[in-house]
Write a protein that holds these residues in place. Structure first.
Motif, PDB file in Angstrom:
ATOM      1  N   SER A 294      29.994 -19.038 -12.465  1.00 38.44           N
ATOM      2  CA  SER A 294      28.836 -18.145 -12.354  1.00 38.44           C
ATOM      3  C   SER A 294      28.929 -17.230 -11.133  1.00 38.44           C
ATOM      4  CB  SER A 294      27.538 -18.961 -12.306  1.00 38.44           C
ATOM      5  OG  SER A 294      27.612 -19.902 -11.274  1.00 38.44           O
ATOM      6  N   SER A 295      29.950 -17.424 -10.311  1.00 33.90           N
ATOM      7  CA  SER A 295      30.109 -16.540  -9.152  1.00 33.90           C
ATOM      8  C   SER A 295      30.594 -15.153  -9.607  1.00 33.90           C
ATOM      9  CB  SER A 295      31.098 -17.134  -8.148  1.00 33.90           C
ATOM     10  OG  SER A 295      32.393 -17.099  -8.659  1.00 33.90           O
ATOM     11  N   GLU A 296      30.144 -14.154  -8.896  1.00 38.10           N
ATOM     12  CA  GLU A 296      30.448 -12.769  -9.285  1.00 38.10           C
ATOM     13  C   GLU A 296      31.951 -12.467  -9.223  1.00 38.10           C
ATOM     14  OE1 GLU A 296      28.902  -8.335  -8.129  1.00 38.10           O
ATOM     15  OE2 GLU A 296      27.739 -10.056  -7.455  1.00 38.10           O
ATOM     16  N   GLU A 297      32.584 -13.008  -8.206  1.00 36.80           N
ATOM     17  CA  GLU A 297      34.026 -12.768  -8.008  1.00 36.80           C
ATOM     18  C   GLU A 297      34.822 -13.287  -9.209  1.00 36.80           C
ATOM     19  OE1 GLU A 297      35.558 -14.707  -4.559  1.00 36.80           O
ATOM     20  OE2 GLU A 297      37.578 -13.906  -4.878  1.00 36.80           O
ATOM     21  N   PHE A 298      34.476 -14.510  -9.603  1.00 42.33           N
ATOM     22  CA  PHE A 298      35.181 -15.129 -10.731  1.00 42.33           C
ATOM     23  C   PHE A 298      34.920 -14.351 -12.022  1.00 42.33           C
ATOM     24  CE2 PHE A 298      35.957 -18.095 -14.131  1.00 42.33           C
ATOM     25  CZ  PHE A 298      37.050 -18.821 -13.703  1.00 42.33           C
ATOM     26  N   THR A 299      33.670 -13.974 -12.219  1.00 41.98           N
ATOM     27  CA  THR A 299      33.284 -13.254 -13.439  1.00 41.98           C
ATOM     28  C   THR A 299      34.034 -11.929 -13.558  1.00 41.98           C
ATOM     29  OG1 THR A 299      31.095 -14.189 -13.080  1.00 41.98           O
ATOM     30  CG2 THR A 299      31.274 -12.548 -14.790  1.00 41.98           C
ATOM     31  N   ASP A 300      34.100 -11.209 -12.440  1.00 41.73           N
ATOM     32  CA  ASP A 300      34.809  -9.918 -12.456  1.00 41.73           C
ATOM     33  C   ASP A 300      36.278 -10.096 -12.834  1.00 41.73           C
ATOM     34  OD1 ASP A 300      32.501  -8.681 -11.766  1.00 41.73           O
ATOM     35  OD2 ASP A 300      32.976  -8.491  -9.628  1.00 41.73           O
ATOM     36  N   GLN A 301      36.893 -11.093 -12.228  1.00 42.47           N
ATOM     37  CA  GLN A 301      38.314 -11.362 -12.524  1.00 42.47           C
ATOM     38  C   GLN A 301      38.495 -11.768 -13.980  1.00 42.47           C
ATOM     39  OE1 GLN A 301      39.760 -14.236  -9.735  1.00 42.47           O
ATOM     40  NE2 GLN A 301      39.959 -12.765  -8.071  1.00 42.47           N
ATOM     41  N   LEU A 302      37.556 -12.581 -14.443  1.00 43.67           N
ATOM     42  CA  LEU A 302      37.628 -13.068 -15.828  1.00 43.67           C
ATOM     43  C   LEU A 302      37.516 -11.908 -16.831  1.00 43.67           C
ATOM     44  CD1 LEU A 302      37.819 -15.797 -17.299  1.00 43.67           C
ATOM     45  CD2 LEU A 302      35.343 -15.784 -17.455  1.00 43.67           C
TER      46      LEU A 302
ATOM     47  N   GLU B  57      39.993  -8.297 -20.725  1.00 43.04           N
ATOM     48  CA  GLU B  57      40.319  -6.936 -21.174  1.00 43.04           C
ATOM     49  C   GLU B  57      41.816  -6.753 -21.380  1.00 43.04           C
ATOM     50  OE1 GLU B  57      38.341  -4.521 -18.253  1.00 43.04           O
ATOM     51  OE2 GLU B  57      36.694  -4.078 -19.631  1.00 43.04           O
ATOM     52  N   MET B  58      42.593  -7.624 -20.747  1.00 42.18           N
ATOM     53  CA  MET B  58      44.050  -7.568 -20.920  1.00 42.18           C
ATOM     54  C   MET B  58      44.496  -8.292 -22.195  1.00 42.18           C
ATOM     55  SD  MET B  58      44.918  -8.275 -16.964  1.00 42.18           S
ATOM     56  CE  MET B  58      46.556  -8.901 -17.154  1.00 42.18           C
TER      57      MET B  58
ATOM     58  N   GLY C  32      32.345 -12.839 -21.525  1.00 44.61           N
ATOM     59  CA  GLY C  32      32.868 -11.681 -22.257  1.00 44.61           C
ATOM     60  C   GLY C  32      31.778 -10.945 -23.020  1.00 44.61           C
ATOM     61  N   ASP C  33      30.901 -11.707 -23.668  1.00 46.11           N
ATOM     62  CA  ASP C  33      29.794 -11.092 -24.422  1.00 46.11           C
ATOM     63  C   ASP C  33      28.829 -10.367 -23.495  1.00 46.11           C
ATOM     64  OD1 ASP C  33      30.754 -11.925 -26.863  1.00 46.11           O
ATOM     65  OD2 ASP C  33      29.612 -13.796 -26.870  1.00 46.11           O
ATOM     66  N   MET C  34      28.559 -11.007 -22.363  1.00 44.21           N
ATOM     67  CA  MET C  34      27.627 -10.396 -21.410  1.00 44.21           C
ATOM     68  C   MET C  34      28.189  -9.093 -20.851  1.00 44.21           C
ATOM     69  SD  MET C  34      26.172 -13.743 -19.460  1.00 44.21           S
ATOM     70  CE  MET C  34      25.142 -12.981 -18.250  1.00 44.21           C
ATOM     71  N   ALA C  35      29.511  -9.060 -20.655  1.00 42.50           N
ATOM     72  CA  ALA C  35      30.143  -7.852 -20.125  1.00 42.50           C
ATOM     73  C   ALA C  35      30.433  -6.828 -21.221  1.00 42.50           C
ATOM     74  CB  ALA C  35      31.438  -8.227 -19.413  1.00 42.50           C
ATOM     75  N   GLY C  36      30.239  -7.230 -22.460  1.00 39.36           N
ATOM     76  CA  GLY C  36      30.493  -6.331 -23.591  1.00 39.36           C
ATOM     77  C   GLY C  36      31.968  -6.061 -23.818  1.00 39.36           C
ATOM     78  N   VAL C  37      32.769  -7.080 -23.554  1.00 39.30           N
ATOM     79  CA  VAL C  37      34.229  -6.927 -23.713  1.00 39.30           C
ATOM     80  C   VAL C  37      34.640  -7.427 -25.094  1.00 39.30           C
ATOM     81  CG1 VAL C  37      36.479  -7.594 -22.773  1.00 39.30           C
ATOM     82  CG2 VAL C  37      34.535  -7.346 -21.258  1.00 39.30           C
ATOM     83  N   LYS C  38      35.554  -6.698 -25.711  1.00 37.14           N
ATOM     84  CA  LYS C  38      36.136  -7.165 -26.975  1.00 37.14           C
ATOM     85  C   LYS C  38      37.286  -8.091 -26.625  1.00 37.14           C
ATOM     86  CE  LYS C  38      34.598  -5.102 -30.906  1.00 37.14           C
ATOM     87  NZ  LYS C  38      34.664  -5.628 -32.266  1.00 37.14           N
TER      88      LYS C  38
END
Lengths: 72, 178
Positions: free
Chosen positions: B48-56, B61-62, B103-109
């Protein structure tokens, strides 16, 4: 069941789907001498099993995911 | 005085310099979190940390499959001595669900990794089976043609030789040529 390489994640995920249970609401009792329902509910839910506990957590997260996907 | 021809039995074995003492690694110690609940709490806090979420999100996306990510995360937990392999296996579906939620929260496919990558691919065994079948058919046809040729030769042998009757040319001096 196909196992893509050595990653067991897919199999574990699919197997846990089967064990997934519905959330049971625990009704709060008001009387001081009233017997608590928590133990009874716990037995019914079989939460002593770690996989069941994981499934419960998963069902909560999945519901959240469904909410997000429905909104989109 | 040491004998030179005597084998050195106390010499280090090959590759010994690459390993550490037993118990020297985190995964050889008792795990930090022994129950599933503790491990779940640890992962939920971490994820739930922002740093981890961003990296994830970047990794998703890759097009890295969720199954691979979940397996890697739990394996790292085992290697760090956070929990045992058993607990890691139990927690893995939850990790997958959490990753998909991020992924869903960030809207990533993202690629869930649940589809069979070989689904649309023609099976090698099917190609081999078709090739073998075709080869057999070709061999059968070739042998049939060969048999026909043999039969044809036999027929020729059996046939009576065609005798071309040539008209005898007149041999007399005064004979007329045709």
């Amino acid at each position: 069941m196909p196992s893509f390489g050595n990653n067991p994640a897919l199999t574990l995920y699919r197997n846990l789907q089967v064990e997934k249970g519905e959330d049971t609401d625990v009704k709060a009792t008001r009387g001081l001498l009233a017997r608590g329902q928590a133990n009874k509910v716990r037995k019914e839910m079989d939460v002593q099993q770690p996989s069941v506990r994981v499934a419960k957590h998963m069902s909560i997260i999945r519901r959240k995911r469904d909410e997000i996907n429905d909104r989109a | 005085m040491t004998e030179l021809n005597q084998p050195l039995l106390d010499a280090p074995i090959a590759g010994q310099h690459m390993v550490s003492e037993l118990g020297g690694r985190p995964w050889q110690q008792a795990p930090q979190y022994t129950t599933v609940d503790e491990a779940i709490e640890y992962y939920l806090d971490r994820m739930s940390s922002e740093e981890f979420t961003d990296q994830l999100v970047d990794v998703l996306e890759m097009d890295v499959p969720v199954t691979t990510l979940a397996n890697t995360i739990q394996m790292a937990g085992v290697m760090d001595g956070k929990h045992s392999i058993d607990v890691g296996m139990l927690v893995m579906p939850l990790l997958m669900e959490m990753i998909m939620l991020v992924g869903d929260m960030a809207g990533v496919k993202y690629d869930s990794g649940m589809e069979n990558p070989n689904k649309k691919r023609t099976r090698d065994t099917l190609v081999n089976a078709a090739t073998t079948k075709l080869k057999r058919q070709l061999e059968k046809k070739e042998s049939m043609i060969f048999d026909d040729e043999e039969l044809g030769e036999d027929d020729v042998e059996e046939q009576e030789p065609v005798v071309i009757q040539q008209e005898e040319e007149p041999k007399g001096l005064m004979a007329r040529r045709v």
